[in-house]
Design a protein around this motif. Structure first.
Motif, mmCIF file in Angstrom:
data_model
loop_
_atom_site.group_PDB
_atom_site.id
_atom_site.type_symbol
_atom_site.label_atom_id
_atom_site.label_comp_id
_atom_site.label_asym_id
_atom_site.label_seq_id
_atom_site.Cartn_x
_atom_site.Cartn_y
_atom_site.Cartn_z
ATOM 1 N N CYS A 5 0.838 -1.189 0.000
ATOM 2 C CA CYS A 5 0.000 0.000 0.000
ATOM 3 C C CYS A 5 0.879 1.247 0.000
ATOM 4 C CB CYS A 5 -0.912 -0.014 1.226
ATOM 5 S SG CYS A 5 -2.013 1.411 1.311
ATOM 6 N N CYS A 10 1.373 2.973 6.094
ATOM 7 C CA CYS A 10 0.643 1.710 5.958
ATOM 8 C C CYS A 10 1.620 0.596 5.597
ATOM 9 C CB CYS A 10 -0.445 1.821 4.888
ATOM 10 S SG CYS A 10 -1.467 0.330 4.780
ATOM 11 N N ASN A 12 0.406 -2.615 4.946
ATOM 12 C CA ASN A 12 -0.351 -3.695 4.314
ATOM 13 C C ASN A 12 0.247 -4.061 2.969
ATOM 14 O OD1 ASN A 12 -2.257 -4.046 6.328
ATOM 15 N ND2 ASN A 12 -3.611 -2.478 5.491
ATOM 16 N N ASN A 18 -3.795 -11.155 4.155
ATOM 17 C CA ASN A 18 -4.533 -9.892 4.217
ATOM 18 C C ASN A 18 -5.844 -9.972 3.450
ATOM 19 O OD1 ASN A 18 -2.927 -8.434 5.946
ATOM 20 N ND2 ASN A 18 -1.647 -7.606 4.325
ATOM 21 N N ILE A 23 -9.036 -7.296 3.483
ATOM 22 C CA ILE A 23 -8.326 -6.125 2.973
ATOM 23 C C ILE A 23 -8.198 -6.273 1.460
ATOM 24 C CG2 ILE A 23 -6.163 -4.830 2.996
ATOM 25 C CD1 ILE A 23 -5.766 -5.844 5.892
ATOM 26 N N CYS A 56 -4.535 0.162 -0.179
ATOM 27 C CA CYS A 56 -5.383 -0.867 0.404
ATOM 28 C C CYS A 56 -6.740 -0.243 0.736
ATOM 29 C CB CYS A 56 -4.732 -1.480 1.641
ATOM 30 S SG CYS A 56 -4.680 -0.413 3.094
ATOM 31 N N SER A 57 -7.672 -1.054 1.156
ATOM 32 C CA SER A 57 -9.017 -0.576 1.442
ATOM 33 C C SER A 57 -9.085 0.272 2.711
ATOM 34 C CB SER A 57 -9.974 -1.762 1.556
ATOM 35 O OG SER A 57 -9.472 -2.729 2.468
ATOM 36 N N GLY A 58 -8.052 0.273 3.517
ATOM 37 C CA GLY A 58 -8.049 1.005 4.783
ATOM 38 C C GLY A 58 -8.384 2.486 4.684
ATOM 39 N N PRO A 59 -7.802 3.239 3.755
ATOM 40 C CA PRO A 59 -8.063 4.677 3.690
ATOM 41 C C PRO A 59 -9.402 5.081 3.071
ATOM 42 C CG PRO A 59 -5.954 4.141 2.662
ATOM 43 C CD PRO A 59 -6.666 2.870 2.923
#
Length: 104
Positions: A5, A10, A12, A18, A23, A56-59
């Motif tokens: 990422c 990050c 990831n 993951n 994710i 990644c999908s986090g943000p």
């Protein structure tokens, strides 16, 4: 080599572990304006995305995803915005539009 990422801080990576945790990883958009918005949003000085850069999908906020098909996709126009930046990278009193104007 697994993709990492590009978001600041990050760690990831696109691994089976993951992905099993839910994710997902998404390439930067091809549209130049939206790509630039993503690059500014991650606040990495001097960063310029390549065709292999991913986030990644986090943000992303949950409403930014289209989960109706077999794969998870970013909705048109969605930009990353859910970051946990350290104090020195947090904006104080600036909207994202102000940030684009000041730093462009």
């Amino acid at each position: 080599m697994p993709a990492s990422c590009a978001a600041w801080g990050c760690t990831n990576r696109c691994t089976i572990e993951n992905r099993s945790r839910g994710i997902t990883f998404h390439r930067f958009p091809k549209d130049n304006e939206l790509r630039r918005q993503w690059e500014v949003a991650i606040r990495r000085e001097g960063f310029s995305s390549s065709e292999f850069s991913v986030l990644c999908s986090g943000p992303f906020k949950p409403e930014g995803f289209d989960r109706s098909g077999q794969s998870v996709r970013i909705r048109d126009g969605a930009a990353p915005s859910a970051f946990c930046f350290p104090t020195h990278l947090q904006r104080v009193g600036l909207s994202s539009l102000d940030y684009l104007i000041v730093y462009n």
